[in-house]
Design a protein around this motif. Sequence first.
Motif, PDB file in Angstrom:
ATOM      1  N   LEU A 181       0.829  -1.212   0.000  1.00 41.03           N
ATOM      2  CA  LEU A 181       0.000   0.000   0.000  1.00 41.03           C
ATOM      3  C   LEU A 181       0.860   1.258   0.000  1.00 41.03           C
ATOM      4  O   LEU A 181       0.478   2.279  -0.584  1.00 41.03           O
ATOM      5  N   TYR A 203     -16.337   3.453   0.557  1.00 35.77           N
ATOM      6  CA  TYR A 203     -16.718   2.934   1.871  1.00 35.77           C
ATOM      7  C   TYR A 203     -18.216   2.654   1.939  1.00 35.77           C
ATOM      8  O   TYR A 203     -18.663   1.681   2.560  1.00 35.77           O
ATOM      9  N   GLY A 255      -7.077   3.560   1.620  1.00 38.35           N
ATOM     10  CA  GLY A 255      -7.602   2.714   2.682  1.00 38.35           C
ATOM     11  C   GLY A 255      -9.006   2.217   2.380  1.00 38.35           C
ATOM     12  O   GLY A 255      -9.325   1.043   2.596  1.00 38.35           O
ATOM     13  N   TYR A 256      -9.871   3.113   1.868  1.00 35.45           N
ATOM     14  CA  TYR A 256     -11.222   2.700   1.510  1.00 35.45           C
ATOM     15  C   TYR A 256     -11.199   1.688   0.363  1.00 35.45           C
ATOM     16  O   TYR A 256     -11.969   0.728   0.356  1.00 35.45           O
ATOM     17  N   GLY A 267      -9.751  -1.473   6.259  1.00 33.61           N
ATOM     18  CA  GLY A 267      -8.831  -0.804   5.352  1.00 33.61           C
ATOM     19  C   GLY A 267      -8.254   0.502   5.866  1.00 33.61           C
ATOM     20  O   GLY A 267      -7.113   0.854   5.547  1.00 33.61           O
ATOM     21  N   LEU A 268      -9.020   1.229   6.667  1.00 40.08           N
ATOM     22  CA  LEU A 268      -8.557   2.546   7.109  1.00 40.08           C
ATOM     23  C   LEU A 268      -7.326   2.460   8.002  1.00 40.08           C
ATOM     24  O   LEU A 268      -6.584   3.435   8.127  1.00 40.08           O
ATOM     25  N   ASP A 269      -7.101   1.324   8.645  1.00 40.13           N
ATOM     26  CA  ASP A 269      -5.939   1.189   9.520  1.00 40.13           C
ATOM     27  C   ASP A 269      -4.628   1.248   8.748  1.00 40.13           C
ATOM     28  O   ASP A 269      -3.575   1.475   9.354  1.00 40.13           O
ATOM     29  N   TYR A 270      -4.666   1.039   7.446  1.00 39.09           N
ATOM     30  CA  TYR A 270      -3.449   1.008   6.646  1.00 39.09           C
ATOM     31  C   TYR A 270      -3.143   2.341   5.971  1.00 39.09           C
ATOM     32  O   TYR A 270      -2.100   2.475   5.335  1.00 39.09           O
ATOM     33  N   LEU A 271      -4.037   3.316   6.084  1.00 41.82           N
ATOM     34  CA  LEU A 271      -3.856   4.563   5.337  1.00 41.82           C
ATOM     35  C   LEU A 271      -2.679   5.377   5.867  1.00 41.82           C
ATOM     36  O   LEU A 271      -1.807   5.802   5.097  1.00 41.82           O
TER      37      LEU A 271
END
Length: 381
Positions: A83, A163, A101-102, A275-279
Amino acid sequence: MTDSPSAPRPRPRRPGPLRHPGRRGGPRRPRPRGPGGHLIGRYGLLALTALLFLIFSLALPRTFPTLDTVDAILSTQSIPAVLALAAMVPIVTGSFDLSLGYGLGLAHVMVMQLVVNNGWPWPLACLAVLFGGAVVGVLNGVIVEFGRINSFIATLGTGSMLYAVTGWITDGGRIVPGPQGLPAAFTDLYDSTFLGLPVPAFYVLGLAVALWLVLERLPLGRYLYVIGANRRAADLIGIPTRRYSVYAFTASGLIVGFAGVLLAAQQQIGNPSVGLDYLLPAFAAALLGSTAIRPGRLNAMGTLVAVAVLAVGLTGIGQMGAGFWTIPLFYGGTLLVAVGLSGYSARRLRTGAAAARDSPDAPPPPPSSPTRDGGAAGTAP
Protein backbone atom coordinates in the motif's frame (compact mmCIF):
# COMPACT_ATOMS: atom_id res chain seq x y z
CA MET A 1 55.99 81.11 -29.44
CA THR A 2 56.30 77.89 -27.41
CA ASP A 3 53.59 75.29 -27.21
CA SER A 4 52.00 74.74 -23.77
CA PRO A 5 52.46 71.28 -22.30
CA SER A 6 49.55 68.96 -23.09
CA ALA A 7 47.24 67.91 -20.29
CA PRO A 8 48.25 64.61 -18.68
CA ARG A 9 46.22 61.70 -19.91
CA PRO A 10 44.77 59.28 -17.33
CA ARG A 11 46.81 56.14 -17.15
CA PRO A 12 44.77 53.07 -17.98
CA ARG A 13 44.01 51.01 -14.95
CA ARG A 14 45.68 47.67 -14.99
CA PRO A 15 43.49 44.78 -13.97
CA GLY A 16 44.26 43.51 -10.51
CA PRO A 17 44.83 39.91 -9.60
CA LEU A 18 41.84 37.62 -9.73
CA ARG A 19 40.31 37.02 -6.36
CA HIS A 20 40.01 33.48 -5.18
CA PRO A 21 36.39 32.37 -5.30
CA GLY A 22 34.98 32.23 -1.82
CA ARG A 23 37.12 35.12 -0.43
CA ARG A 24 35.67 38.45 0.49
CA GLY A 25 34.75 40.47 -2.55
CA GLY A 26 34.68 37.58 -5.00
CA PRO A 27 31.87 35.32 -6.10
CA ARG A 28 31.30 32.40 -3.81
CA ARG A 29 31.60 29.07 -5.45
CA PRO A 30 29.12 26.51 -4.15
CA ARG A 31 30.80 24.15 -1.79
CA PRO A 32 30.18 20.62 -2.96
CA ARG A 33 28.94 18.15 -0.46
CA GLY A 34 31.57 15.61 0.50
CA PRO A 35 31.22 11.90 -0.08
CA GLY A 36 30.41 11.35 3.58
CA GLY A 37 27.36 13.61 3.45
CA HIS A 38 26.25 12.02 0.21
CA LEU A 39 26.41 8.54 1.73
CA ILE A 40 24.59 9.66 4.87
CA GLY A 41 21.80 11.19 2.83
CA ARG A 42 21.50 8.10 0.66
CA TYR A 43 21.90 5.31 3.22
CA GLY A 44 21.21 7.03 6.54
CA LEU A 45 17.73 5.55 6.85
CA LEU A 46 19.08 2.09 6.11
CA ALA A 47 21.71 2.56 8.81
CA LEU A 48 18.96 3.66 11.20
CA THR A 49 17.14 0.39 10.52
CA ALA A 50 20.24 -1.60 11.43
CA LEU A 51 20.77 0.56 14.53
CA LEU A 52 17.21 0.01 15.74
CA PHE A 53 17.53 -3.72 15.17
CA LEU A 54 20.74 -3.73 17.21
CA ILE A 55 19.20 -1.72 20.05
CA PHE A 56 16.13 -3.95 20.33
CA SER A 57 18.32 -7.05 20.04
CA LEU A 58 20.36 -5.90 23.03
CA ALA A 59 17.26 -4.93 24.98
CA LEU A 60 15.34 -8.10 24.10
CA PRO A 61 18.00 -10.75 23.43
CA ARG A 62 15.63 -13.72 23.84
CA THR A 63 12.73 -12.63 21.66
CA PHE A 64 13.78 -9.99 19.14
CA PRO A 65 16.88 -11.29 17.27
CA THR A 66 15.20 -14.52 16.16
CA LEU A 67 14.06 -16.00 12.86
CA ASP A 68 10.47 -15.92 14.11
CA THR A 69 10.68 -12.15 14.50
CA VAL A 70 12.14 -11.74 11.01
CA ASP A 71 9.43 -13.97 9.52
CA ALA A 72 6.75 -12.04 11.38
CA ILE A 73 8.07 -8.70 10.12
CA LEU A 74 8.28 -9.91 6.52
CA SER A 75 4.82 -11.40 6.67
CA THR A 76 2.83 -8.78 8.58
CA GLN A 77 4.44 -5.80 6.84
CA SER A 78 3.90 -7.03 3.30
CA ILE A 79 0.46 -5.45 2.89
CA PRO A 80 1.52 -2.07 4.40
CA ALA A 81 4.53 -2.15 2.06
CA VAL A 82 2.37 -2.80 -1.01
CA LEU A 83 0.00 0.00 0.00
CA ALA A 84 2.94 2.36 0.61
CA LEU A 85 4.16 1.68 -2.93
CA ALA A 86 0.63 2.41 -4.17
CA ALA A 87 0.60 5.72 -2.30
CA MET A 88 4.02 6.65 -3.68
CA VAL A 89 3.07 6.65 -7.37
CA PRO A 90 0.55 9.57 -7.35
CA ILE A 91 2.77 11.57 -4.98
CA VAL A 92 5.52 11.44 -7.63
CA THR A 93 3.23 13.58 -9.81
CA GLY A 94 2.36 15.94 -6.95
CA SER A 95 -1.04 14.38 -6.08
CA PHE A 96 -2.32 12.43 -3.10
CA ASP A 97 -4.71 9.49 -3.15
CA LEU A 98 -6.60 9.41 0.13
CA SER A 99 -8.93 6.67 -1.13
CA LEU A 100 -6.27 3.99 -0.62
CA GLY A 101 -7.60 2.71 2.68
CA TYR A 102 -11.22 2.70 1.51
CA GLY A 103 -10.20 0.98 -1.72
CA LEU A 104 -8.30 -1.68 0.21
CA GLY A 105 -11.37 -2.40 2.33
CA LEU A 106 -13.62 -2.69 -0.71
CA ALA A 107 -11.13 -4.84 -2.64
CA HIS A 108 -10.73 -7.51 0.02
CA VAL A 109 -14.47 -7.53 0.73
CA MET A 110 -15.20 -8.01 -2.98
CA VAL A 111 -12.84 -10.99 -3.15
CA MET A 112 -14.66 -12.63 -0.26
CA GLN A 113 -18.06 -11.76 -1.69
CA LEU A 114 -17.28 -13.25 -5.10
CA VAL A 115 -15.63 -16.40 -3.73
CA VAL A 116 -17.84 -17.15 -0.70
CA ASN A 117 -21.29 -15.82 -1.61
CA ASN A 118 -21.25 -15.89 -5.41
CA GLY A 119 -19.21 -19.06 -5.88
CA TRP A 120 -16.70 -17.63 -8.33
CA PRO A 121 -13.37 -19.42 -8.88
CA TRP A 122 -10.78 -17.58 -6.84
CA PRO A 123 -8.47 -16.72 -9.81
CA LEU A 124 -11.39 -15.10 -11.65
CA ALA A 125 -12.42 -13.21 -8.52
CA CYS A 126 -8.87 -11.90 -8.04
CA LEU A 127 -8.67 -10.74 -11.66
CA ALA A 128 -12.03 -8.97 -11.32
CA VAL A 129 -10.83 -7.16 -8.19
CA LEU A 130 -7.59 -6.10 -9.90
CA PHE A 131 -9.59 -4.74 -12.82
CA GLY A 132 -11.94 -2.94 -10.44
CA GLY A 133 -8.99 -1.35 -8.64
CA ALA A 134 -7.65 -0.04 -11.95
CA VAL A 135 -11.10 1.38 -12.79
CA VAL A 136 -11.21 3.20 -9.45
CA GLY A 137 -7.75 4.62 -10.17
CA VAL A 138 -8.89 5.87 -13.58
CA LEU A 139 -11.92 7.48 -11.93
CA ASN A 140 -9.72 9.26 -9.40
CA GLY A 141 -7.37 10.49 -12.11
CA VAL A 142 -10.15 11.77 -14.34
CA ILE A 143 -11.84 13.62 -11.48
CA VAL A 144 -8.57 15.23 -10.37
CA GLU A 145 -7.15 16.12 -13.77
CA PHE A 146 -10.19 16.81 -15.94
CA GLY A 147 -12.54 17.90 -13.17
CA ARG A 148 -9.87 20.28 -11.83
CA ILE A 149 -10.55 19.22 -8.25
CA ASN A 150 -7.83 19.14 -5.61
CA SER A 151 -6.56 15.60 -5.15
CA PHE A 152 -7.16 15.70 -1.38
CA ILE A 153 -10.83 16.59 -1.83
CA ALA A 154 -11.43 14.39 -4.87
CA THR A 155 -9.93 11.20 -3.46
CA LEU A 156 -11.50 11.79 -0.06
CA GLY A 157 -14.87 12.02 -1.79
CA THR A 158 -14.35 8.90 -3.90
CA GLY A 159 -13.00 7.09 -0.84
CA SER A 160 -16.16 7.88 1.08
CA MET A 161 -18.19 6.50 -1.84
CA LEU A 162 -16.09 3.32 -1.85
CA TYR A 163 -16.72 2.93 1.87
CA ALA A 164 -20.45 3.29 1.22
CA VAL A 165 -20.28 0.57 -1.44
CA THR A 166 -18.41 -1.67 1.04
CA GLY A 167 -21.14 -1.19 3.63
CA TRP A 168 -23.83 -1.86 1.03
CA ILE A 169 -22.21 -5.14 -0.03
CA THR A 170 -21.64 -6.42 3.50
CA ASP A 171 -24.70 -4.76 5.10
CA GLY A 172 -22.38 -3.68 7.89
CA GLY A 173 -21.40 -7.23 8.81
CA ARG A 174 -18.58 -9.61 8.04
CA ILE A 175 -18.32 -12.15 5.26
CA VAL A 176 -17.35 -15.46 6.84
CA PRO A 177 -16.60 -18.61 4.78
CA GLY A 178 -18.56 -21.79 5.38
CA PRO A 179 -17.28 -24.91 7.16
CA GLN A 180 -15.22 -25.89 4.13
CA GLY A 181 -13.29 -22.63 4.32
CA LEU A 182 -11.52 -20.94 1.44
CA PRO A 183 -9.62 -22.82 -1.28
CA ALA A 184 -6.16 -23.80 -0.09
CA ALA A 185 -4.55 -22.44 -3.26
CA PHE A 186 -6.03 -19.03 -2.49
CA THR A 187 -4.86 -18.88 1.12
CA ASP A 188 -1.42 -20.07 0.01
CA LEU A 189 -1.03 -16.72 -1.75
CA TYR A 190 -0.25 -15.36 1.70
CA ASP A 191 0.54 -18.32 3.96
CA SER A 192 3.10 -20.21 1.85
CA THR A 193 6.88 -19.83 1.96
CA PHE A 194 9.63 -19.76 -0.64
CA LEU A 195 13.31 -20.33 0.11
CA GLY A 196 12.40 -20.37 3.79
CA LEU A 197 10.85 -16.88 3.66
CA PRO A 198 7.19 -15.79 3.47
CA VAL A 199 5.96 -15.49 -0.11
CA PRO A 200 4.43 -12.00 0.41
CA ALA A 201 7.95 -10.64 0.92
CA PHE A 202 8.79 -11.68 -2.65
CA TYR A 203 5.62 -10.00 -3.91
CA VAL A 204 6.75 -6.75 -2.32
CA LEU A 205 10.27 -7.08 -3.67
CA GLY A 206 9.04 -7.84 -7.19
CA LEU A 207 6.63 -4.90 -7.13
CA ALA A 208 9.33 -2.55 -5.83
CA VAL A 209 11.77 -3.64 -8.55
CA ALA A 210 9.10 -3.15 -11.23
CA LEU A 211 8.29 0.36 -10.00
CA TRP A 212 11.98 1.17 -9.73
CA LEU A 213 12.55 0.14 -13.34
CA VAL A 214 9.57 2.19 -14.54
CA LEU A 215 10.42 5.32 -12.57
CA GLU A 216 14.20 5.29 -12.95
CA ARG A 217 14.83 3.66 -16.32
CA LEU A 218 11.84 4.32 -18.58
CA PRO A 219 10.69 7.63 -20.14
CA LEU A 220 7.31 7.20 -18.45
CA GLY A 221 8.85 7.46 -15.00
CA ARG A 222 10.95 10.46 -15.96
CA TYR A 223 7.87 12.22 -17.27
CA LEU A 224 6.09 11.55 -13.97
CA TYR A 225 8.99 13.10 -12.06
CA VAL A 226 8.95 16.16 -14.32
CA ILE A 227 5.21 16.58 -13.76
CA GLY A 228 5.69 16.43 -10.01
CA ALA A 229 8.61 18.86 -10.06
CA ASN A 230 7.12 21.49 -12.37
CA ARG A 231 3.83 20.87 -14.12
CA ARG A 232 4.01 24.05 -16.17
CA ALA A 233 7.46 23.14 -17.46
CA ALA A 234 6.16 19.67 -18.33
CA ASP A 235 3.38 21.27 -20.38
CA LEU A 236 5.83 23.54 -22.16
CA ILE A 237 8.06 20.70 -23.30
CA GLY A 238 5.12 18.76 -24.65
CA ILE A 239 4.40 16.18 -21.93
CA PRO A 240 0.67 15.36 -21.75
CA THR A 241 0.44 15.95 -18.01
CA ARG A 242 -3.21 15.00 -17.60
CA ARG A 243 -2.84 11.65 -19.31
CA TYR A 244 0.29 10.68 -17.38
CA SER A 245 -1.29 11.74 -14.10
CA VAL A 246 -4.24 9.46 -14.86
CA TYR A 247 -1.71 6.70 -15.53
CA ALA A 248 -0.26 7.26 -12.04
CA PHE A 249 -3.68 7.02 -10.37
CA THR A 250 -4.49 3.92 -12.42
CA ALA A 251 -1.28 2.20 -11.30
CA SER A 252 -2.07 3.13 -7.71
CA GLY A 253 -5.58 1.65 -7.95
CA LEU A 254 -4.24 -1.54 -9.53
CA ILE A 255 -1.71 -1.98 -6.71
CA VAL A 256 -4.43 -1.34 -4.13
CA GLY A 257 -6.48 -4.13 -5.72
CA PHE A 258 -3.51 -6.46 -5.39
CA ALA A 259 -3.14 -5.49 -1.73
CA GLY A 260 -6.84 -6.28 -1.24
CA VAL A 261 -6.33 -9.78 -2.64
CA LEU A 262 -3.45 -10.36 -0.22
CA LEU A 263 -5.50 -9.00 2.68
CA ALA A 264 -8.37 -11.37 1.89
CA ALA A 265 -5.95 -14.32 1.75
CA GLN A 266 -4.45 -13.22 5.07
CA GLN A 267 -7.60 -12.55 7.11
CA GLN A 268 -9.87 -15.08 5.35
CA ILE A 269 -12.92 -13.01 6.32
CA GLY A 270 -14.44 -9.87 4.88
CA ASN A 271 -14.21 -7.01 7.39
CA PRO A 272 -15.67 -3.75 5.99
CA SER A 273 -13.79 -1.47 8.40
CA VAL A 274 -10.26 -2.88 8.20
CA GLY A 275 -8.83 -0.80 5.35
CA LEU A 276 -8.56 2.55 7.11
CA ASP A 277 -5.94 1.19 9.52
CA TYR A 278 -3.45 1.01 6.65
CA LEU A 279 -3.86 4.56 5.34
CA LEU A 280 -1.58 6.43 7.75
CA PRO A 281 1.28 3.88 7.64
CA ALA A 282 1.21 3.94 3.83
CA PHE A 283 1.71 7.70 3.59
CA ALA A 284 4.26 7.73 6.40
CA ALA A 285 6.39 5.12 4.61
CA ALA A 286 6.00 6.73 1.18
CA LEU A 287 7.05 10.19 2.36
CA LEU A 288 9.79 8.92 4.64
CA GLY A 289 11.15 6.90 1.72
CA SER A 290 11.97 10.09 -0.17
CA THR A 291 14.82 10.68 2.29
CA ALA A 292 16.66 7.45 1.41
CA ILE A 293 18.43 5.94 -1.63
CA ARG A 294 17.44 8.94 -3.82
CA PRO A 295 17.14 11.80 -1.28
CA GLY A 296 14.67 14.45 -2.36
CA ARG A 297 12.78 12.12 -4.71
CA LEU A 298 10.15 9.53 -3.94
CA ASN A 299 11.49 6.15 -4.98
CA ALA A 300 10.47 2.53 -4.58
CA MET A 301 13.61 1.29 -2.82
CA GLY A 302 13.55 4.17 -0.36
CA THR A 303 9.93 3.31 0.42
CA LEU A 304 10.95 -0.25 1.24
CA VAL A 305 13.65 1.04 3.58
CA ALA A 306 11.10 3.29 5.29
CA VAL A 307 8.74 0.32 5.73
CA ALA A 308 11.60 -1.61 7.31
CA VAL A 309 12.29 1.23 9.77
CA LEU A 310 8.63 1.38 10.79
CA ALA A 311 8.36 -2.40 11.04
CA VAL A 312 11.44 -2.80 13.22
CA GLY A 313 10.35 0.06 15.46
CA LEU A 314 6.80 -1.22 15.91
CA THR A 315 7.92 -4.79 16.49
CA GLY A 316 10.44 -3.73 19.11
CA ILE A 317 7.95 -1.46 20.87
CA GLY A 318 5.35 -4.23 20.87
CA GLN A 319 7.72 -6.80 22.35
CA MET A 320 8.65 -4.34 25.10
CA GLY A 321 5.03 -4.32 26.21
CA ALA A 322 3.96 -0.86 25.07
CA GLY A 323 0.26 0.00 25.07
CA PHE A 324 -1.95 -0.14 22.02
CA TRP A 325 -2.07 3.66 21.87
CA THR A 326 1.64 3.80 21.01
CA ILE A 327 0.95 2.53 17.48
CA PRO A 328 -1.04 5.57 16.25
CA LEU A 329 1.32 7.82 18.21
CA PHE A 330 4.31 6.24 16.47
CA TYR A 331 2.75 6.51 13.01
CA GLY A 332 1.55 10.07 13.55
CA GLY A 333 4.93 11.26 14.76
CA THR A 334 6.66 9.42 11.94
CA LEU A 335 4.37 11.07 9.39
CA LEU A 336 5.22 14.53 10.71
CA VAL A 337 8.94 13.75 10.66
CA ALA A 338 8.62 12.23 7.19
CA VAL A 339 6.90 15.31 5.76
CA GLY A 340 9.52 17.59 7.28
CA LEU A 341 12.45 15.52 6.10
CA SER A 342 10.91 15.07 2.65
CA GLY A 343 10.52 18.82 2.21
CA TYR A 344 14.03 19.45 3.50
CA SER A 345 15.53 16.87 1.14
CA ALA A 346 13.65 18.32 -1.83
CA ARG A 347 14.76 21.88 -1.01
CA ARG A 348 18.36 20.74 -0.57
CA LEU A 349 18.24 18.92 -3.88
CA ARG A 350 16.93 22.00 -5.69
CA THR A 351 19.50 24.24 -3.98
CA GLY A 352 22.34 21.91 -4.91
CA ALA A 353 21.18 21.72 -8.52
CA ALA A 354 20.91 25.51 -8.77
CA ALA A 355 24.33 25.99 -7.19
CA ALA A 356 25.89 23.49 -9.57
CA ARG A 357 24.26 25.23 -12.53
CA ASP A 358 25.56 28.65 -11.45
CA SER A 359 29.06 27.39 -10.71
CA PRO A 360 31.79 28.85 -12.97
CA ASP A 361 33.13 25.34 -13.50
CA ALA A 362 29.78 23.99 -14.68
CA PRO A 363 29.82 22.81 -18.30
CA PRO A 364 27.57 24.63 -20.73
CA PRO A 365 24.19 23.00 -21.37
CA PRO A 366 23.93 20.91 -24.52
CA PRO A 367 22.11 22.47 -27.45
CA SER A 368 18.45 21.57 -27.58
CA SER A 369 16.88 20.00 -30.59
CA PRO A 370 13.64 21.40 -31.98
CA THR A 371 10.49 19.35 -31.63
CA ARG A 372 7.63 19.06 -34.03
CA ASP A 373 5.87 21.90 -32.21
CA GLY A 374 8.82 24.23 -32.75
CA GLY A 375 9.95 24.23 -29.14
CA ALA A 376 13.01 22.73 -27.53
CA ALA A 377 13.05 19.13 -26.48
CA GLY A 378 13.63 18.94 -22.73
CA THR A 379 15.33 16.17 -20.89
CA ALA A 380 13.70 14.69 -17.86
CA PRO A 381 15.77 14.46 -14.67
